[in-house]
Design an enzyme around this catalytic site. Structure first.
Site, PDB file in Angstrom:
ATOM      1  N   GLY A  57       0.877  -1.091  -0.048  1.00  0.00           N
ATOM      2  CA  GLY A  57       0.031   0.076  -0.053  1.00  0.00           C
ATOM      3  C   GLY A  57       0.894   1.284   0.063  1.00  0.00           C
ATOM      4  N   TYR A  85       3.610  -3.184   2.813  1.00  0.00           N
ATOM      5  CA  TYR A  85       2.788  -2.811   3.875  1.00  0.00           C
ATOM      6  C   TYR A  85       2.214  -3.941   4.370  1.00  0.00           C
ATOM      7  CZ  TYR A  85      -1.155   0.251   5.885  1.00  0.00           C
ATOM      8  OH  TYR A  85      -1.933   1.086   6.601  1.00  0.00           O
ATOM      9  N   HIS A 167       8.545  -7.142  -3.179  1.00  0.00           N
ATOM     10  CA  HIS A 167       7.366  -7.222  -4.065  1.00  0.00           C
ATOM     11  C   HIS A 167       7.441  -8.674  -4.783  1.00  0.00           C
ATOM     12  CE1 HIS A 167       4.780  -3.747  -3.142  1.00  0.00           C
ATOM     13  NE2 HIS A 167       5.782  -3.230  -2.765  1.00  0.00           N
ATOM     14  N   SER A 226     -19.117  -8.946 -23.516  1.00  0.00           N
ATOM     15  CA  SER A 226     -20.456  -9.439 -23.339  1.00  0.00           C
ATOM     16  C   SER A 226     -21.014 -10.564 -24.408  1.00  0.00           C
ATOM     17  CB  SER A 226     -21.506  -8.142 -23.880  1.00  0.00           C
ATOM     18  OG  SER A 226     -21.327  -7.938 -25.296  1.00  0.00           O
TER      19      SER A 226
END
Length: 510
Positions: A57, A85, A167, A226
């Site tokens: 974060g 975070y 990360h 769709s």
């Protein structure tokens, strides 16, 4: 997902990389889902996850309005991995010491192993992005790696709790995917049985049971989302599905007729074409704000479908091709101020409507939707059609929408897409389209002064639309597109190229 499916839940604290965590885990055939950081432990238990991940974060855990989780999640008995975070929250809530970093680490860094680890085998080059640091790990946690300036990894393996300063989900971290696999398979004991094929079969059966003998109306746009959604529902309920394709007056050039022919002839779907362009354009008259455009169009879409439902007799459900990125971007991590935009398929719906929603693709990313379409045998030209926004050209016309502005953009966009296809680049690009700017500039055409509009060209590459990079189109192609637009589209005398990535920009301009 069915209740007995294994899953990893990711608590989202606002990192730009959160969606990558989910994608990396799904790529290993384990279902993952992103949930709000404040999801209560009881709600998490009801999902019966195999593991939890706390994302990174942008804030410090000590900021006054910093997002926080219920500390009871650390006592759920479920394996938990905190990233950046998320690691600071572990330290904060479990008795460690966290403070602002004396030197912020951002970018490539090197790990120095300082203890045995269940996760870190082979890890050395990693990607850092943080402003806090752990001064002292919580009791019972060992420090398993250091960076140049701070603790980089902590573990309490007996409690199956782990924290990483770096990360692992980003490509810059070497062997990061293997680290996540070790957490998912070795620690969480997932077996990797989830697949898009199993998802398709489960979702079709779930739709069949939910609909029963009900009648279903599908909002078709002609795009892959769709179309795949309609095909899934058609597989589940057959003739109980009636599709409706609405001409809002904001479609691309000749699109209404082309899409109707494709859906009817190639997919054998029951499709009714509705020309509602006058309704939409009257409501949008004088509207310039993009969020108002989206809300107006979303509300009117539902009203059109309710009208068609009334004409068709009994209708109980409405199908939409909502995707996971639509949901994520429309639900703010911290509140309304951080919602990126209201997606037509999510935030643009009215608060009350008379039809129940069916959204079979709500848990999928775009590339996963394409794989589902291929599994159902949809033709390539539909599966690989570039995304087109629900509000159509309304959000590619900056400012007021007028018939003349629509004409200009339709013609410019048609030239752009045609040239991209002729160059063999259409499938390499995530999206390529024209934007009409509310800017007039001076030009010279035929020895006469002009004062006309500007067209911006937008072309990006991406995997799932959550992040994107601007496409390095060949200069001769850009020159040919610009030359044709200026020469062939009345009302345009200037063309510019957008070289902004996402983030910081979004793909669409509005």
């Amino acid at each position: 997902m069915s209740a007995d499916s294994e899953s990893i839940l990711i608590l989202d604290f606002g990192s730009q990389y959160t969606k990558l965590i989910g994608r990396r885990i799904r790529e290993s055939h384990v279902y993952s889902e992103i949930v709000p950081f404040h999801t209560p432990p009881d709600a998490l238990r009801q999902r019966n996850p195999r593991g939890l991940i706390l994302s990174g974060g942008p804030q410090s855990v000590y900021d006054e309005d910093a997002p926080d989780c219920d500390p009871d999640i650390f006592d759920m008995g479920v394996p938990l991995l905190g990233i950046c975070y998320g690691m600071f929250l572990i330290a904060k809530h479990m008795g460690g010491r966290v403070s602002p970093a004396t030197a912020r680490e951002y970018g490539s860094g090197t790990l120095e192993r300082s203890g045995p680890s269940a996760l870190l085998d082979g890890m050395e080059r990693v990607w850092m992005s943080h402003g806090d640091r752990i001064l002292e790990p919580p009791p019972g946690f060992g420090v398993t790696a250091m960076s140049e300036s701070t603790i980089a990894a902590i573990e309490a393996p007996d409690r199956r709790l782990f924290g990483l300063q770096f990360h692992p989900e980003v490509a810059h971290t070497e062997h990061g995917a293997e680290l996540l696999d070790r957490f998912v398979f070795d620690v969480c004991k997932c077996n990797g049985s989830w697949s898009l094929g199993s998802f398709l079969n489960e979702e079709v059966e779930r739709i069949r049971k939910r609909v029963g003998d009900g009648r279903v109306l599908c909002a078709l746009s002609g795009g892959v989302d769709s179309t795949v959604a309609a095909s899934m529902v058609s597989r589940a309920v057959g003739d109980q599905l009636q599709c409706v394709f609405v001409d809002t007056g904001l479609l691309r050039k000749n699109e209404f007729a082309k899409v109707l022919d494709t859906l009817r002839d190639k997919l054998r779907l029951r499709v009714m074409g509705v020309d509602a362009s006058e309704r939409f354009l009257n409501l949008l008259d004088g509207v310039r704000d993009p969020e108002r455009k989206r809300k107006i169009i979303g509300n009117e879409f539902i009203r059109v479908f309710e009208d068609e439902a009334a004409r068709s007799g009994r209708v109980d459900f409405l199908v939409q091709g909502t995707l996971y990125p639509d949901v994520i971007e429309s639900v703010s991590v911290r509140g309304p101020s951080e919602t990126i935009k209201s997606h037509h398929n999510v935030g643009g719906l009215p608060e009350t409507m008379n039809l129940e929603l069916i959204e079979p693709l709500r848990e999928l990313f775009k590339d996963e939707v394409r794989k589902i379409g291929a599994a159902m045998g949809l033709p390539d030209e539909l599966i690989w059609r570039q995304p087109f926004p629900g509000p159509g050209l309304a959000i590619r016309i900056m400012g007021e929408i007028t018939p003349d502005n629509i004409r200009i953009l339709q013609e410019a966009d048609d030239i752009l897409v045609g040239e991209i296809k002729d160059a063999g680049l259409y499938r390499e690009l995530w999206q390529s389209f024209a934007v009409l700017l509310p800017i007039r500039s001076v030009g010279v055409m035929g020895d006469q002064r002009t004062y006309e509009y500007t067209i911006a060209i937008r072309a990006v590459t991406s995997v799932d639309g959550m992040t994107a990079d601007w496409a390095r189109l060949p200069h001769d192609l850009l020159g040919r597109i610009a030359n044709r637009i200026v020469n062939e589209v009345r009302g345009v005398n200037r063309v510019v190229y957008d070289v902004t990535s996402k983030p910081p920009g979004t793909i669409e301009w509005e």
